[in-house]
Design a protein around this motif. Structure first.
Motif, mmCIF file in Angstrom:
data_model
loop_
_atom_site.group_PDB
_atom_site.id
_atom_site.type_symbol
_atom_site.label_atom_id
_atom_site.label_comp_id
_atom_site.label_asym_id
_atom_site.label_seq_id
_atom_site.Cartn_x
_atom_site.Cartn_y
_atom_site.Cartn_z
ATOM 1 N N LEU A 25 4.062 20.885 3.442
ATOM 2 C CA LEU A 25 5.089 20.538 2.448
ATOM 3 C C LEU A 25 5.388 21.696 1.500
ATOM 4 O O LEU A 25 6.440 21.712 0.857
ATOM 5 C CB LEU A 25 4.667 19.305 1.644
ATOM 6 C CG LEU A 25 4.644 17.984 2.408
ATOM 7 C CD1 LEU A 25 4.080 16.881 1.535
ATOM 8 C CD2 LEU A 25 6.038 17.622 2.907
ATOM 9 N N LEU A 26 4.489 22.674 1.431
ATOM 10 C CA LEU A 26 4.755 23.864 0.609
ATOM 11 C C LEU A 26 6.013 24.589 1.080
ATOM 12 O O LEU A 26 6.627 25.331 0.310
ATOM 13 C CB LEU A 26 3.569 24.835 0.674
ATOM 14 C CG LEU A 26 2.329 24.452 -0.122
ATOM 15 C CD1 LEU A 26 1.148 25.317 0.302
ATOM 16 C CD2 LEU A 26 2.592 24.588 -1.604
ATOM 17 N N SER A 27 6.405 24.375 2.312
ATOM 18 C CA SER A 27 7.590 25.048 2.841
ATOM 19 C C SER A 27 8.862 24.658 2.091
ATOM 20 O O SER A 27 9.867 25.358 2.159
ATOM 21 C CB SER A 27 7.761 24.759 4.338
ATOM 22 O OG SER A 27 8.032 23.390 4.554
ATOM 23 N N TYR A 28 8.815 23.557 1.343
ATOM 24 C CA TYR A 28 9.976 23.104 0.573
ATOM 25 C C TYR A 28 10.012 23.667 -0.848
ATOM 26 O O TYR A 28 10.966 23.430 -1.578
ATOM 27 C CB TYR A 28 9.977 21.570 0.475
ATOM 28 C CG TYR A 28 10.225 20.867 1.780
ATOM 29 C CD1 TYR A 28 11.515 20.701 2.264
ATOM 30 C CD2 TYR A 28 9.162 20.370 2.527
ATOM 31 C CE1 TYR A 28 11.745 20.047 3.457
ATOM 32 C CE2 TYR A 28 9.381 19.714 3.725
ATOM 33 C CZ TYR A 28 10.674 19.554 4.191
ATOM 34 O OH TYR A 28 10.898 18.911 5.374
ATOM 35 N N LEU A 29 8.960 24.376 -1.240
ATOM 36 C CA LEU A 29 8.813 24.807 -2.633
ATOM 37 C C LEU A 29 9.275 26.249 -2.847
ATOM 38 O O LEU A 29 9.265 27.054 -1.915
ATOM 39 C CB LEU A 29 7.353 24.672 -3.063
ATOM 40 C CG LEU A 29 6.922 23.296 -3.565
ATOM 41 C CD1 LEU A 29 7.279 22.173 -2.637
ATOM 42 C CD2 LEU A 29 5.454 23.296 -3.893
ATOM 43 N N PRO A 30 9.622 26.575 -4.095
ATOM 44 C CA PRO A 30 9.994 27.961 -4.423
ATOM 45 C C PRO A 30 8.827 28.924 -4.172
ATOM 46 O O PRO A 30 7.652 28.540 -4.240
ATOM 47 C CB PRO A 30 10.325 27.903 -5.916
ATOM 48 C CG PRO A 30 10.591 26.473 -6.213
ATOM 49 C CD PRO A 30 9.765 25.681 -5.253
ATOM 50 N N ASP A 31 9.159 30.173 -3.921
ATOM 51 C CA ASP A 31 8.162 31.201 -3.600
ATOM 52 C C ASP A 31 7.042 31.273 -4.630
ATOM 53 O O ASP A 31 5.874 31.415 -4.278
ATOM 54 C CB ASP A 31 8.814 32.589 -3.503
ATOM 55 C CG ASP A 31 9.748 32.723 -2.308
ATOM 56 O OD1 ASP A 31 9.941 31.748 -1.562
ATOM 57 O OD2 ASP A 31 10.287 33.831 -2.126
ATOM 58 N N GLU A 32 7.382 31.200 -5.925
ATOM 59 C CA GLU A 32 6.360 31.382 -6.961
ATOM 60 C C GLU A 32 5.323 30.255 -6.957
ATOM 61 O O GLU A 32 4.176 30.458 -7.360
ATOM 62 C CB GLU A 32 6.966 31.549 -8.358
ATOM 63 C CG GLU A 32 7.737 30.373 -8.875
ATOM 64 C CD GLU A 32 9.220 30.376 -8.507
ATOM 65 O OE1 GLU A 32 9.945 29.522 -9.041
ATOM 66 O OE2 GLU A 32 9.647 31.221 -7.687
ATOM 67 N N ARG B 237 3.095 19.452 -9.757
ATOM 68 C CA ARG B 237 2.982 17.994 -9.878
ATOM 69 C C ARG B 237 4.358 17.344 -9.748
ATOM 70 O O ARG B 237 4.515 16.313 -9.085
ATOM 71 C CB ARG B 237 2.347 17.620 -11.214
ATOM 72 C CG ARG B 237 0.887 17.996 -11.325
ATOM 73 C CD ARG B 237 0.285 17.618 -12.675
ATOM 74 N NE ARG B 237 0.357 16.188 -12.892
ATOM 75 C CZ ARG B 237 0.812 15.628 -14.017
ATOM 76 N NH1 ARG B 237 1.234 16.347 -15.019
ATOM 77 N NH2 ARG B 237 0.841 14.317 -14.145
ATOM 78 N N HIS B 238 5.348 17.935 -10.386
ATOM 79 C CA HIS B 238 6.701 17.389 -10.317
ATOM 80 C C HIS B 238 7.278 17.529 -8.904
ATOM 81 O O HIS B 238 8.004 16.648 -8.443
ATOM 82 C CB HIS B 238 7.613 18.084 -11.332
ATOM 83 C CG HIS B 238 7.343 17.663 -12.741
ATOM 84 N ND1 HIS B 238 6.339 18.202 -13.494
ATOM 85 C CD2 HIS B 238 7.938 16.738 -13.517
ATOM 86 C CE1 HIS B 238 6.334 17.640 -14.685
ATOM 87 N NE2 HIS B 238 7.300 16.737 -14.728
ATOM 88 N N TYR B 239 6.965 18.630 -8.243
ATOM 89 C CA TYR B 239 7.477 18.792 -6.875
ATOM 90 C C TYR B 239 6.879 17.758 -5.933
ATOM 91 O O TYR B 239 7.537 17.331 -4.986
ATOM 92 C CB TYR B 239 7.252 20.212 -6.354
ATOM 93 C CG TYR B 239 8.464 21.075 -6.563
ATOM 94 C CD1 TYR B 239 9.559 20.983 -5.708
ATOM 95 C CD2 TYR B 239 8.533 21.968 -7.619
ATOM 96 C CE1 TYR B 239 10.688 21.753 -5.899
ATOM 97 C CE2 TYR B 239 9.661 22.749 -7.826
ATOM 98 C CZ TYR B 239 10.734 22.635 -6.956
ATOM 99 O OH TYR B 239 11.857 23.396 -7.152
ATOM 100 N N TRP B 240 5.644 17.341 -6.179
ATOM 101 C CA TRP B 240 5.059 16.292 -5.328
ATOM 102 C C TRP B 240 5.901 15.020 -5.453
ATOM 103 O O TRP B 240 6.216 14.358 -4.467
ATOM 104 C CB TRP B 240 3.608 16.024 -5.723
ATOM 105 C CG TRP B 240 2.919 15.205 -4.690
ATOM 106 C CD1 TRP B 240 2.821 13.847 -4.636
ATOM 107 C CD2 TRP B 240 2.273 15.693 -3.511
ATOM 108 N NE1 TRP B 240 2.136 13.458 -3.507
ATOM 109 C CE2 TRP B 240 1.791 14.567 -2.805
ATOM 110 C CE3 TRP B 240 2.041 16.966 -2.991
ATOM 111 C CZ2 TRP B 240 1.093 14.681 -1.606
ATOM 112 C CZ3 TRP B 240 1.344 17.066 -1.798
ATOM 113 C CH2 TRP B 240 0.888 15.935 -1.121
ATOM 114 N N VAL B 241 6.291 14.712 -6.679
ATOM 115 C CA VAL B 241 7.135 13.547 -6.925
ATOM 116 C C VAL B 241 8.498 13.747 -6.252
ATOM 117 O O VAL B 241 9.038 12.831 -5.628
ATOM 118 C CB VAL B 241 7.295 13.287 -8.435
ATOM 119 C CG1 VAL B 241 8.290 12.171 -8.706
ATOM 120 C CG2 VAL B 241 5.945 12.968 -9.063
#
Length: 188
Positions: free
Chosen positions: A127-134, A175-179
């Protein structure tokens, strides 16, 4: 699943009996989970009522988190781009920290962004693939820092502070990205 009344609105809850020493309340996205010791003799509803103020406060925090998370943008990386990003951060920070690591795995994880075994094997949540690089960078450094400190001691957080001074903000955003991922139906 039963209903529990808070602020005039019913919240669904489920009761699970396990081999635990103390009762525990977990707030889920759509319900409350009450984990009770197998030998619990009281009424689950009474326990929920005794924790009503805490539950109310947490539900309001949860609503705010949902509001904030709904504005977060998701990345759309292919598997190759994601793996390359992680491996690039691994190469950089393993050199910076002077550590080695074992096998690297990418897999779906239900409650973690990553892990580091005592043998130095690293796992990263796909799921990290959906997150910003930083944010990916933070998770990679977090797991590699465990090669120096296998716990979350002051020394561990000091390592993160040295390389990523805003690590605390990134951790909160995670935490917010998990939501956010949950809102998209990508988490359990």
């Amino acid at each position: 699943m039963s209903m529990f009344n808070i602020d005039g609105s019913g919240s669904r809850y489920e009761v699970i009996y396990r081999s635990v020493e103390n009762p525990r309340i977990e707030l889920r996205f759509d319900s409350i989970r009450l984990i009770l010791p197998k030998d619990f003799r009281g009424k689950p509803e009474d326990l929920l009522l005794s924790k009503r103020d805490w539950i109310e406060r947490k539900l309001h925090e949860h609503e705010e988190m949902l509001r904030v998370a709904s504005g977060f943008e998701l990345q759309r990386r292919c598997e190759y781009e994601f793996r390359s990003l992680v491996l690039g951060f691994l190469d950089h920070y393993s050199d910076e920290l002077g550590v080695t690591y074992g096998r690297v795995r990418f897999r779906g994880m239900r409650s973690r962004w990553g892990s580091c075994s005592s043998r130095g094997n690293l796992s990263f949540n796909t799921l990290l693939s959906y997150l910003p690089d930083e944010l990916v960078e933070y998770v990679v450094l977090h797991e590699l820092a465990h090669r120096l400190e296998m716990n979350h001691s002051r020394r561990f957080w000091g390592i993160l502070e040295y390389y990523i001074p805003d690590w605390g903000e990134r951790r909160e955003i995670l935490r917010h990205y998990w939501v956010r991922l949950h809102l998209e139906g990508l988490t359990d």
